[in-house]
Each structure stands twice: as structure tokens, then as C-alpha cells.
Design an enzyme around this catalytic site. Structure first.
Site, PDB file in Angstrom:
ATOM      1  N   HIS A 268      -2.857   6.218   4.363  1.00 23.22           N
ATOM      2  CA  HIS A 268      -1.472   6.246   5.347  1.00 23.22           C
ATOM      3  C   HIS A 268      -0.867   7.510   4.142  1.00 23.22           C
ATOM      4  O   HIS A 268      -1.434   8.216   3.483  1.00 23.22           O
ATOM      5  CB  HIS A 268      -0.858   5.380   4.324  1.00 23.22           C
TER       6      HIS A 268
ATOM      7  N   CYS B  56       1.111  -1.412  -0.010  1.00 22.30           N
ATOM      8  CA  CYS B  56      -0.421  -0.044   0.034  1.00 22.30           C
ATOM      9  C   CYS B  56       0.996   1.203  -0.093  1.00 22.30           C
ATOM     10  O   CYS B  56       0.255   2.216  -0.356  1.00 22.30           O
ATOM     11  CB  CYS B  56      -0.695   0.047   1.186  1.00 22.30           C
TER      12      CYS B  56
HETATM   13  P1  NAP Z   1      -8.395  -9.588   8.132  1.00 25.38           P
HETATM   14  O1  NAP Z   1      -8.983  -8.556   7.803  1.00 25.38           O
HETATM   15  O2  NAP Z   1      -7.141 -10.187   8.581  1.00 25.38           O
HETATM   16  O3  NAP Z   1      -8.900 -10.454   6.605  1.00 25.38           O
HETATM   17  C1  NAP Z   1      -8.139 -11.919   6.287  1.00 25.38           C
HETATM   18  C2  NAP Z   1      -8.663 -12.480   5.218  1.00 25.38           C
HETATM   19  O4  NAP Z   1      -7.831 -13.988   5.029  1.00 25.38           O
HETATM   20  C3  NAP Z   1      -9.976 -12.760   5.657  1.00 25.38           C
HETATM   21  O5  NAP Z   1     -11.128 -12.931   4.622  1.00 25.38           O
HETATM   22  C4  NAP Z   1     -10.118 -14.255   6.034  1.00 25.38           C
HETATM   23  O6  NAP Z   1     -10.880 -15.251   6.237  1.00 25.38           O
HETATM   24  C5  NAP Z   1      -8.871 -14.918   5.104  1.00 25.38           C
HETATM   25  N1  NAP Z   1      -8.282 -15.845   5.578  1.00 25.38           N
HETATM   26  C6  NAP Z   1      -7.672 -16.095   7.173  1.00 25.38           C
HETATM   27  N2  NAP Z   1      -6.632 -17.252   6.949  1.00 25.38           N
HETATM   28  C7  NAP Z   1      -7.103 -18.324   6.244  1.00 25.38           C
HETATM   29  C8  NAP Z   1      -7.262 -19.450   5.136  1.00 25.38           C
HETATM   30  N3  NAP Z   1      -6.494 -20.065   6.193  1.00 25.38           N
HETATM   31  N4  NAP Z   1      -7.603 -19.800   3.668  1.00 25.38           N
HETATM   32  C9  NAP Z   1      -8.252 -18.822   3.591  1.00 25.38           C
HETATM   33  N5  NAP Z   1      -8.456 -17.235   3.683  1.00 25.38           N
HETATM   34  C10 NAP Z   1      -8.101 -17.006   4.828  1.00 25.38           C
HETATM   35  O7  NAP Z   1      -6.885  -8.853   6.729  1.00 25.38           O
HETATM   36  P2  NAP Z   1      -6.674  -8.287   5.349  1.00 25.38           P
HETATM   37  O8  NAP Z   1      -6.859  -6.290   6.196  1.00 25.38           O
HETATM   38  O9  NAP Z   1      -7.715  -8.083   4.219  1.00 25.38           O
HETATM   39  O10 NAP Z   1      -5.195  -8.356   4.485  1.00 25.38           O
HETATM   40  C11 NAP Z   1      -4.906  -9.779   3.866  1.00 25.38           C
HETATM   41  C12 NAP Z   1      -4.479  -9.788   3.553  1.00 25.38           C
HETATM   42  O11 NAP Z   1      -3.771  -8.594   2.392  1.00 25.38           O
HETATM   43  C13 NAP Z   1      -2.884  -9.426   4.291  1.00 25.38           C
HETATM   44  O12 NAP Z   1      -2.236 -10.932   5.345  1.00 25.38           O
HETATM   45  C14 NAP Z   1      -2.024  -9.349   3.266  1.00 25.38           C
HETATM   46  O13 NAP Z   1      -1.124 -10.547   3.393  1.00 25.38           O
HETATM   47  C15 NAP Z   1      -2.842  -8.625   2.064  1.00 25.38           C
HETATM   48  N6  NAP Z   1      -2.322  -6.621   2.609  1.00 25.38           N
HETATM   49  C16 NAP Z   1      -2.093  -6.214   1.693  1.00 25.38           C
HETATM   50  C17 NAP Z   1      -2.071  -4.697   1.997  1.00 25.38           C
HETATM   51  C18 NAP Z   1      -1.476  -3.682   0.128  1.00 25.38           C
HETATM   52  O14 NAP Z   1      -0.552  -3.614   0.924  1.00 25.38           O
HETATM   53  N7  NAP Z   1      -1.591  -4.246  -1.020  1.00 25.38           N
HETATM   54  C19 NAP Z   1      -2.977  -4.354   2.611  1.00 25.38           C
HETATM   55  C20 NAP Z   1      -3.002  -4.831   3.632  1.00 25.38           C
HETATM   56  C21 NAP Z   1      -3.361  -6.342   3.240  1.00 25.38           C
HETATM   57  P3  NAP Z   1     -12.017 -15.586   7.614  1.00 25.38           P
HETATM   58  O15 NAP Z   1     -13.252 -15.026   7.545  1.00 25.38           O
HETATM   59  O16 NAP Z   1     -12.305 -16.316   6.940  1.00 25.38           O
HETATM   60  O17 NAP Z   1     -11.122 -15.273   9.068  1.00 25.38           O
HETATM   61  N1  12T Z   2       2.224  -5.969   7.440  1.00 26.79           N
HETATM   62  O1  12T Z   2       0.776  -5.659   2.156  1.00 26.79           O
HETATM   63  O2  12T Z   2       0.754  -4.231   8.545  1.00 26.79           O
HETATM   64  O3  12T Z   2       2.993  -6.710   2.637  1.00 26.79           O
HETATM   65  O4  12T Z   2      -0.093  -2.373   7.549  1.00 26.79           O
HETATM   66  C1  12T Z   2       0.742  -4.425   3.482  1.00 26.79           C
HETATM   67  C2  12T Z   2       0.583  -3.784   4.944  1.00 26.79           C
HETATM   68  C3  12T Z   2       1.895  -5.710   5.023  1.00 26.79           C
HETATM   69  C4  12T Z   2       1.789  -6.334   2.399  1.00 26.79           C
HETATM   70  C5  12T Z   2       0.553  -3.404   7.437  1.00 26.79           C
HETATM   71  C6  12T Z   2       1.698  -5.859   6.097  1.00 26.79           C
HETATM   72  C7  12T Z   2       1.413  -5.507   4.106  1.00 26.79           C
HETATM   73  C8  12T Z   2       0.578  -4.288   6.341  1.00 26.79           C
END
Ligand code: NAP
Ligand code: 12T
Length: 349
Positions: A252, A132
Site C-alpha cells: 500500500h 493495514c
Molecule cells: P482470504 O485470503 O479470503 O482468507 C480468508 C480466510 O478465512 C481463509 O483462511 C478462510 O478459510 C477463512 N475462513 C473463511 N470463512 C471461514 C469460516 N466460516 N470459518 C473459519 N474460517 C473461515 O482473506 P485475507 O485477506 O486473508 O483476510 C482475512 C480477514 O483478515 C479479512 O476478512 C479481514 O477481516 C482481515 N484483514 C485485515 C487486514 C488488516 O488491515 N489488518 C488486512 C487484510 C485482511 P478457507 O480456506 O476454509 O476458506
Molecule cells: N476491506 O481489516 O479490502 O478492515 O483491502 C483490510 C483491508 C478490510 C480490514 C481491503 C478491507 C480490512 C480491506
């Protein structure tokens, strides 16, 4: 698999902070969808989620779930992506992955459409969506690089808790309430979920996002450094980052110092350039106290830029302030834009 009423889509992590924004973004941009699969962990299987007024049932993400899927948007964490993205690709889907699992893999394009859409042509079934903080910065840097050249960047970030997921948002809200009500509380999520040590985030500033590396930088800082060089195709660019978590829910902010290859550029010229650049909204008028702030950027697609000024010592140095919704351009919107580019460039399988 060709379908004239849209594409077969899967969203992995559909119940999460990013996944929910993916659904809203697909809906808002009227992405052509023939079928939609909403996947998450076993815990959420059976849960109902709304899309365009229609009820969808969450299914468990398994390799077989990707049969017949053309585009799979992944945001369920790095280990899920490592396990299931190749399974989805094997079954003919093109994966847009929001985690850091494949970003630095030389065979995986790392794409911000305003900057390097062309890199999509080299995909092998998986495309990485950058971090992000990286995305909003490169959107602001690319037009400058193109016109004036760029050789150095020093960035400090002021990052929102929603970047760390739904649990971190809860933690900020509950801690804030506890402190105001003079109640006890125990930090359990931030700075890094699953780590041994946790610190207060409410009414605080925490200079750690993601885990520490051997070199003293955090992984979030190294993501900004390495991803910026890859996306801008500039291994020679000097980049340093300090990433800080603030008690802000979404949006951010970044203080960016940059050095260009030209000493004669004026602030007005830089403002004119950025006001015309794709994906950027210039909000910069000190006489009216106008500058971007996260509270004004929530639910907006743009990267907001303000506070542009020339360094007092270096004629080729500039400072600027860059703000964006970390769940939109920083995650869900950029992923959906990548999907739109794949369709436009005819790069689905
Ligand atoms: P979050 O709110 O904690 O959501 C996690 C999601 O992953 C939920 O839908 C969860 O489903 C699912 N999940 C967890 N364990 C799983 C499994 N074993 N199998 C299938 N699905 C599973 O987290 P978030 O903020 O949305 O972020 C999710 C991921 O996206 C992060 O870990 C990171 O790698 C990435 N991310 C990227 C950016 C970026 O900078 N581009 C920003 C934020 C996050 P349940 O409802 O079943 O628990
Ligand atoms: N740990 O997608 O904690 O690499 O804000 C994005 C956001 C990982 C990522 C955070 C993180 C990612 C966070």
C-alpha cells in the site's frame, strides 16, 4: 499452561492471504511455539499446510478448538471473529484479531507496538490489530507527533488488491491476462466481495474500498480516521482520508499531508527524526531519484518513507509518501509483534 519450550498457538484463517503470512512471520521471527493449531472453514479441513518443514492438518474453527490455546491469531473475517474470539478468550486464550470487529470497542486495545504498546496492559482477552492503511501511517506520524505535535492529517491511499484477500489477487491476475489477450471478462470480487456491483481493477483505479457510509466516506476511510485517533490517543486530531484501489498485487502507498504545532521545523530535521524512528526506513533522495515504491517493499518489514517536503503555503505543513507491505506490517507482522509484546510484558493468562 506454562511451558518452557514455547506457547500454544492457534491461527484462524490459516489458509488465507493474511494467515499464510502469519505462518511465515512466526517462522521467520522464530516465535517460541509449543503447539500450533491451524484453523479455517470446514471447506479446508483436512488440507495439509507446511510449517518449518513439518506438515500440519487444517482443522475446522470451532469453540472447542481453542481449549488449551494461549495465543489465537484471527484473520478469517469479522463475523468469524465476532463469533469465535469471545469463545477463545473464554477458554483462556489471548486473541489478536485482524478484523474490524473489535477495533473501536472501548474495552479492546487497538495496538501498533511502536506507537502504543502500553495499551496492551488493559486487555480483556482480545486485542485488535488495526487496518493495514492505518498501521503504516501511524508508524510514520507518531515520532512527528511526539517531537513537534500534530494537529491535522489528510491522506490519500493507493492500495494493493492483496488487502482484499486471495480472490482479489486472482481477479487482478486473470483480468490483466484477459485484457492483454483481448478476451471477455466479468468482474466478480472488487471493489467489495459479495456486493451487487463489481468494477474492472486491471489497468484502472477504483476510489472505493469497503462499503459506503451515510456521510459519503467509505468504511475503509472511516477506519483510517477513527483508528488513527484511538491509537494515537488524540480524539482532537483532524483526519480525512480518500482510499483508492490500484492494480498492484502487494504494497500500500499513501500520500500524507500533515500539519504540526511548530512552524520552524525544516525538512532535514524531519528526515533526521524519521531516519531514527522505530519500524521506519527512510528512502528519500530526489537527487538520486530515490523514493519508496510497493514493488521494492514486498516481503520487507519496514514502513518506508520518502518524498518529504515542506508545504509551499503553510510553514507547519509537510507532505510525505509512505509505503509498506500490507500483509506484513499491515497485518501479519503487526499481529506477531503484538504477540511478542504480550510475552515480553507477561500479559498472557
Ligand atoms: P482470504 O485470503 O479470503 O482468507 C480468508 C480466510 O478465512 C481463509 O483462511 C478462510 O478459510 C477463512 N475462513 C473463511 N470463512 C471461514 C469460516 N466460516 N470459518 C473459519 N474460517 C473461515 O482473506 P485475507 O485477506 O486473508 O483476510 C482475512 C480477514 O483478515 C479479512 O476478512 C479481514 O477481516 C482481515 N484483514 C485485515 C487486514 C488488516 O488491515 N489488518 C488486512 C487484510 C485482511 P478457507 O480456506 O476454509 O476458506
Ligand atoms: N476491506 O481489516 O479490502 O478492515 O483491502 C483490510 C483491508 C478490510 C480490514 C481491503 C478491507 C480490512 C480491506
Amino acid at each position: 499452561m506454562e511451558s518452557n519450550n514455547g506457547y500454544h498457538i492457534a491461527v484462524v484463517g490459516a489458509t488465507g492471504a493474511v494467515g499464510q503470512q502469519m505462518l511465515k512471520t512466526l517462522e521467520k521471527r522464530n516465535f517460541p511455539i509449543a503447539s500450533l493449531k491451524l484453523l479455517a472453514s470446514k471447506r479446508s479441513a483436512g488440507k495439509k499446510v507446511d510449517y518449518k518443514g513439518e506438515e500440519f492438518t487444517i482443522e475446522e474453527a470451532t469453540p472447542e478448538a481453542f481449549e488449551g490455546v494461549q495465543i489465537a491469531l484471527f484473520s478469517a473475517g469479522g463475523s468469524i471473529s465476532k463469533e469465535l474470539a469471545p469463545e477463545a478468550a473464554k477458554r483462556g486464550a489471548v486473541v489478536v484479531d485482524n478484523t474490524s470487529a473489535f477495533r473501536m470497542d472501548p474495552n479492546t486495545p487497538l495496538v501498533v507496538p511502536e506507537v502504543n504498546e502500553d495499551a496492551l496492559h488493559n486487555h480483556n482477552g482480545i486485542i485488535a490489530n488495526p487496518n493495514c492503511s492505518t498501521i503504516q501511517m501511524v508508524v510514520a506520524l507518531e515520532p512527528v507527533r511526539k517531537k513537534y505535535g500534530l494537529n491535522k492529517v489528510i491522506v490519500s491511499t493507493y492500495q494493493a488488491v492483496s488487502g482484499a484477500g486471495a480472490k482479489a489477487i486472482n481477479e487482478l491476475n486473470e483480468q490483466t491476462r484477459a485484457i492483454i489477450d483481448d478476451q471477455e471478462f466479468t468482474p466478480e470480487v472488487l471493489p467489495v466481495a459479495g456486493d451487487e456491483k463489481h468494477y474492472q481493477i486491471a489497468f484502472n483505479a477504483v476510489p472505493q474500498i469497503d462499503k459506503f457510509q451515510e456521510n459519503g466516506f467509505t468504511f475503509e476511510e472511516m477506519k483510517m480516521i477513527n483508528e488513527t485517533k484511538k491509537i494515537m490517543n488524540m480524539q482532537e486530531l483532524e483526519v480525512a482520508a480518500t482510499c483508492v484501489r490500484l492494480p498492484v498485487e502487494t504494497g500500500h502507498s499513501e500520500s500524507v499531508y500533515l500539519e504540526i504545532d511548530d512552524e520552524d521545523v525544516t525538512v532535514d530535521e524531519l528526515k533526521a527524526l524519521l531516519s531514527e524512528a522505530p519500524g521506519i526506513l527512510l528512502k528519500d533522495d530526489p537527487s538520486q531519484q530515490l523514493y519508496p515504491m510497493p514493488a521494492d517493499c514486498v516481503d520487507k518489514d519496514d514502513v518506508f518513507v520518502g518524498r518529504i517536503r515542506k508545504d509551499l503555503d503553510r510553514p507547519n505543513g509537510f507532505h510525505m509518501w509512505v509505503v509498506s507491505d500490507n500483509l506484513l506490517k499491515g497485518a501479519a507482522l503487526n499481529s506477531v509483534q503484538i504477540a511478542e509484546s504480550l510475552v515480553k510484558l507477561n500479559l498472557l493468562k
